[in-house]
Motif scaffolding. Structure first.
Motif, PDB file in Angstrom:
ATOM      1  N   TYR A  97       1.790   3.801   2.153  1.00 41.53           N
ATOM      2  CA  TYR A  97       2.112   2.969   0.991  1.00 41.53           C
ATOM      3  C   TYR A  97       2.430   3.777  -0.253  1.00 41.53           C
ATOM      4  N   LEU A  98       1.722   4.891  -0.476  1.00 43.96           N
ATOM      5  CA  LEU A  98       1.904   5.631  -1.724  1.00 43.96           C
ATOM      6  C   LEU A  98       3.265   6.320  -1.766  1.00 43.96           C
TER       7      LEU A  98
ATOM      8  N   ASP B  37       8.772  -0.734  -0.446  1.00 47.52           N
ATOM      9  CA  ASP B  37       8.173  -0.197  -1.670  1.00 47.52           C
ATOM     10  C   ASP B  37       6.669   0.017  -1.575  1.00 47.52           C
ATOM     11  N   GLY B  38       6.097  -0.095  -0.389  1.00 53.84           N
ATOM     12  CA  GLY B  38       4.684   0.211  -0.204  1.00 53.84           C
ATOM     13  C   GLY B  38       3.748  -0.977  -0.241  1.00 53.84           C
TER      14      GLY B  38
ATOM     15  N   MET C  63      10.590   4.734  -3.625  1.00 55.47           N
ATOM     16  CA  MET C  63      11.353   3.533  -3.980  1.00 55.47           C
ATOM     17  C   MET C  63      11.786   3.553  -5.444  1.00 55.47           C
ATOM     18  N   ASP C  64      10.999   4.208  -6.287  1.00 57.43           N
ATOM     19  CA  ASP C  64      11.270   4.262  -7.723  1.00 57.43           C
ATOM     20  C   ASP C  64      12.125   5.497  -8.013  1.00 57.43           C
ATOM     21  N   LYS C  65      13.399   5.275  -8.307  1.00 56.16           N
ATOM     22  CA  LYS C  65      14.319   6.404  -8.486  1.00 56.16           C
ATOM     23  C   LYS C  65      13.967   7.262  -9.694  1.00 56.16           C
TER      24      LYS C  65
ATOM     25  N   PHE D  63      -1.026  -3.881   5.150  1.00 62.55           N
ATOM     26  CA  PHE D  63      -1.281  -3.579   6.557  1.00 62.55           C
ATOM     27  C   PHE D  63      -2.428  -2.586   6.713  1.00 62.55           C
ATOM     28  N   ASP D  64      -2.524  -1.629   5.806  1.00 59.99           N
ATOM     29  CA  ASP D  64      -3.653  -0.699   5.849  1.00 59.99           C
ATOM     30  C   ASP D  64      -4.974  -1.453   5.717  1.00 59.99           C
TER      31      ASP D  64
END
Length: 345
Positions: free
Chosen positions: A128-129, A109-110, A135-137, A116-117
């Protein structure tokens, strides 16, 4: 290369993630890489980041060690606030790249990607974005609509909102109810009556505070990988019973998977174009997998995008790659190579 294959975690897809990670780690080691399998949540307190990649490593033993924490997962999550386990960040920083074998929440989900970034850790998959958006349907459906990518009619509800009927939501039975950000079809149910719908809502809200309700598309199910912006061959997924739920996804012999899918060349091209457009609309780089339904009349609908799809040797993307003559180990290396492109800008 020195590679951390990151798996496990705290999501409902923890076990699937370990299977993916085990397969990837074995394949990378067989191809000469210094790969280790690591649980993102429980870590490896005894590991020495300066030496671990050069030492002997037993992948199966590491997987068994990760699974030994399964029974204490709930207690561990409730007793501590830190997500990254002992030595996880140090080991990931010492690696040339992290192969993300995580699935579901706190991995796909980022959130891990964003961390990590900040720590300067290179990893496979998209950023991540786009991870968070895909991830959000509910958000994904908005992006698909804005880019004219056909998607089932539907809406979303939050736990504290009024429980409306299917008719009040502007839908007709049957409908499909699913957690907004879940994966592997966990918590997904088909409702044919209002009573079934209210039960499906309650079941889905057990997993998350927001759910998606959409028309149930009767027809054939397909999936298309998009790797480095290019669609792979279409694969058809035909459960022997019911729909493609968690059991049918992971129980051997419960589903017939056909690649290339037996559809017309025109339908193949159309679905591949929608897959490429869907990945682009969500800003996904590297690789992903998009899932589709197609009615009997040929109308097709994009359901969702998976930014860290399953990577067991028999998962969908490896099957699609095999049709192109790309073996499992070669595919794992390819996904690393194309993911590293985002660090060359």
């Amino acid at each position: 290369m020195k590679i951390v294959v990151l798996a496990g975690g705290t999501s409902t897809e923890r076990n699937v993630s370990v299977v993916s990670g085990t397969g990837v780690c074995k394949a990378l080691r067989e191809r000469g890489h210094q790969a280790i399998l690591l649980d993102v949540f429980f870590g490896w307190a005894e590991a020495d980041p300066a030496k671990v990649f050069e030492e002997e490593f037993d992948v199966e033993q590491a997987a068994a060690c990760i699974h030994s924490f399964d029974t204490t997962l709930e207690e561990a999550v409730s007793s501590r606030r830190e997500f990254f386990g002992p030595k996880v960040l140090e080991l990931c920083q010492a690696a040339d790249v992290v192969f993300m074998a995580l699935h579901g929440a706190n991995g796909e989900d980022g959130r891990v990607q964003a961390a990590f970034d900040l720590f300067g850790i290179r990893y496979t998959g998209t950023g991540y974005l786009s991870s968070a958006v895909a991830m959000d349907k509910a958000v994904t459906k908005q992006f698909f609509k804005a880019h004219e990518i056909p998607s089932p009619q539907g809406t979303s509800l939050k736990k504290n909102q009024e429980r409306k009927s299917v008719q009040q939501l502007g839908l007709e039975f049957p409908v499909i109810v699913k957690p907004c950000c879940g994966g592997s079809s966990v918590g997904v149910e088909i409702a044919n009556t209002e009573e079934e719908f209210q039960k499906a809502l309650a079941d889905a809200f057990f997993y998350e505070n927001e759910v998606v309700i959409e028309e149930y598309i009767r027809g054939r199910e397909f999936s298309v990988a998009v790797v480095d912006g290019q669609a792979y061959p279409v694969i058809e997924i035909a459960p022997k019973q019911g729909f493609y739920d968690y059991k049918n996804k992971y129980m051997a012999g419960s589903t017939v998977e056909t690649c290339p899918a037996q559809i017309t060349p025109e339908q193949t091209q159309e679905m591949q174009q929608y897959a490429e457009a869907g990945a682009k609309a969500l800003g996904i780089t590297g690789y992903c997998r998009l899932d589709f339904m197609m009615r009997g009349d040929g109308r097709m609908y994009c359901l969702e995008a998976n930014t860290l799809p399953g990577m067991t040797p028999t998962s969908l993307i490896p099957q699609e790659a095999a049709v192109l003559g790309i073996g499992y180990g070669e595919l794992c290396e390819k996904l690393i190579d194309i993911s590293l492109k985002k660090y060359n800008n």
